[in-house]
Design a protein around this motif. Structure first.
Motif, PDB file in Angstrom:
ATOM      1  N   PRO A  58       0.816  -1.223   0.000  1.00 60.99           N
ATOM      2  CA  PRO A  58       0.000   0.000   0.000  1.00 60.99           C
ATOM      3  C   PRO A  58       0.853   1.278   0.000  1.00 60.99           C
ATOM      4  O   PRO A  58       0.536   2.235  -0.700  1.00 60.99           O
ATOM      5  N   GLN A  59       1.967   1.279   0.756  1.00 62.96           N
ATOM      6  CA  GLN A  59       2.839   2.449   0.799  1.00 62.96           C
ATOM      7  C   GLN A  59       3.506   2.683  -0.556  1.00 62.96           C
ATOM      8  O   GLN A  59       3.610   3.810  -1.025  1.00 62.96           O
ATOM      9  N   GLN A  60       3.961   1.595  -1.187  1.00 63.48           N
ATOM     10  CA  GLN A  60       4.598   1.714  -2.485  1.00 63.48           C
ATOM     11  C   GLN A  60       3.602   2.171  -3.549  1.00 63.48           C
ATOM     12  O   GLN A  60       3.934   2.980  -4.406  1.00 63.48           O
ATOM     13  N   ALA A  61       2.374   1.649  -3.467  1.00 64.91           N
ATOM     14  CA  ALA A  61       1.335   2.036  -4.434  1.00 64.91           C
ATOM     15  C   ALA A  61       1.025   3.524  -4.312  1.00 64.91           C
ATOM     16  O   ALA A  61       0.799   4.199  -5.325  1.00 64.91           O
ATOM     17  N   ALA A  62       1.016   4.058  -3.088  1.00 60.22           N
ATOM     18  CA  ALA A  62       0.762   5.483  -2.892  1.00 60.22           C
ATOM     19  C   ALA A  62       1.932   6.314  -3.437  1.00 60.22           C
ATOM     20  O   ALA A  62       1.727   7.376  -4.028  1.00 60.22           O
ATOM     21  N   LEU A  63       3.147   5.823  -3.272  1.00 62.51           N
ATOM     22  CA  LEU A  63       4.339   6.547  -3.703  1.00 62.51           C
ATOM     23  C   LEU A  63       4.540   6.494  -5.217  1.00 62.51           C
ATOM     24  O   LEU A  63       5.023   7.461  -5.812  1.00 62.51           O
ATOM     25  N   ILE A  64       4.161   5.397  -5.846  1.00 63.83           N
ATOM     26  CA  ILE A  64       4.435   5.213  -7.280  1.00 63.83           C
ATOM     27  C   ILE A  64       3.815   6.326  -8.120  1.00 63.83           C
ATOM     28  O   ILE A  64       4.405   6.757  -9.109  1.00 63.83           O
ATOM     29  N   ASP A  65       2.642   6.822  -7.716  1.00 65.90           N
ATOM     30  CA  ASP A  65       2.010   7.904  -8.473  1.00 65.90           C
ATOM     31  C   ASP A  65       2.883   9.152  -8.500  1.00 65.90           C
ATOM     32  O   ASP A  65       2.949   9.845  -9.512  1.00 65.90           O
ATOM     33  N   GLN A  66       3.563   9.430  -7.391  1.00 66.43           N
ATOM     34  CA  GLN A  66       4.431  10.613  -7.310  1.00 66.43           C
ATOM     35  C   GLN A  66       5.684  10.471  -8.166  1.00 66.43           C
ATOM     36  O   GLN A  66       6.153  11.443  -8.733  1.00 66.43           O
ATOM     37  N   VAL A  67       6.231   9.285  -8.224  1.00 66.73           N
ATOM     38  CA  VAL A  67       7.538   9.103  -8.853  1.00 66.73           C
ATOM     39  C   VAL A  67       7.494   8.459 -10.235  1.00 66.73           C
ATOM     40  O   VAL A  67       8.515   8.415 -10.918  1.00 66.73           O
ATOM     41  N   MET A  68       6.317   7.988 -10.662  1.00 67.15           N
ATOM     42  CA  MET A  68       6.235   7.305 -11.955  1.00 67.15           C
ATOM     43  C   MET A  68       6.725   8.165 -13.121  1.00 67.15           C
ATOM     44  O   MET A  68       7.455   7.662 -13.981  1.00 67.15           O
ATOM     45  N   PRO A  69       6.393   9.460 -13.181  1.00 68.94           N
ATOM     46  CA  PRO A  69       6.906  10.253 -14.310  1.00 68.94           C
ATOM     47  C   PRO A  69       8.434  10.260 -14.373  1.00 68.94           C
ATOM     48  O   PRO A  69       9.017  10.130 -15.453  1.00 68.94           O
ATOM     49  N   GLU A  70       9.087  10.351 -13.228  1.00 67.82           N
ATOM     50  CA  GLU A  70      10.559  10.369 -13.219  1.00 67.82           C
ATOM     51  C   GLU A  70      11.114   8.982 -13.539  1.00 67.82           C
ATOM     52  O   GLU A  70      12.123   8.863 -14.244  1.00 67.82           O
ATOM     53  N   LEU A  71      10.474   7.933 -13.053  1.00 63.68           N
ATOM     54  CA  LEU A  71      10.890   6.577 -13.419  1.00 63.68           C
ATOM     55  C   LEU A  71      10.788   6.387 -14.925  1.00 63.68           C
ATOM     56  O   LEU A  71      11.702   5.861 -15.561  1.00 63.68           O
TER      57      LEU A  71
END
Length: 186
Positions: A58-71
């Protein structure tokens, strides 16, 4: 000179004896190459033959939205895949044959431990650290003399040849004086 326990390179220079951790030495080399590629916006991409579905915490899923563009700008092609899952279609080519199932969670875990004000530079650094750690030669891996020499040559070209991106030392040095003192010669 050789390798100890398929994990440490034993070498010498004019000042004495060196013991180099092959994993963290390679990690430093890859980290700096990845960081330069990201800075120059020239990260080579390796498409996966079969996209990889990955279930996130759940923590990673919440974070992925923030960092997906940079990934996505830095070699990963990731898209939401329902619920807490993502689909990985490509990774940075420098990641080689890393375990992709562990690579993305490791990058995200590194970001979770940071404060919540992740800026682009911190995100890029976490990506480079994660890729380097997963792609580096592992301990207990036998290396030919040519590969050991290549590692030492490449390490000498890095900006910080003394520590891995996590801060661990890359080498131990025993000066000739220390060796002679321990043998009671001085």
């Amino acid at each position: 000179l050789g390798q100890l326990h398929d994990s440490y390179i034993i070498a010498c220079d004019s000042r004495g004896l060196l013991i180099i951790d092959q994993h963290v030495a390679h990690e430093r080399i890859i980290y700096e190459k990845m960081a330069r590629a990201m800075q120059g916006k020239s990260v080579e991409i390796q498409g996966l033959l079969v996209p990889l579905s990955l279930e996130l915490s759940p923590q990673q899923a919440a974070l992925i939205d923030q960092v997906m563009p940079e990934l996505n700008r830095n070699g990963f092609q990731i898209e939401p895949f329902g619920g807490k899952s993502v689909l990985i279609r490509s990774v940075p080519a420098i990641a080689g044959d890393s375990d992709i199932r562990k690579l993305l969670p490791e990058i995200l875990e590194g970001m979770e431990s940071e404060d919540r004000t992740l800026d682009v530079d911190r995100i890029r650094d976490r990506i480079a650290v994660g890729v380097a750690c997963r792609a580096a030669i592992k301990i207990h891996t036998p290396l030919a003399m040519e590969k050991m020499q290549w590692l030492l040559d490449e390490l000498s070209r890095t900006r910080i040849p003394t520590n891995c991106p996590h801060g661990r030392p890359i080498l131990l040095r025993f000066t000739t004086y220390e060796i002679e003192r321990n043998f009671g010669r001085v």
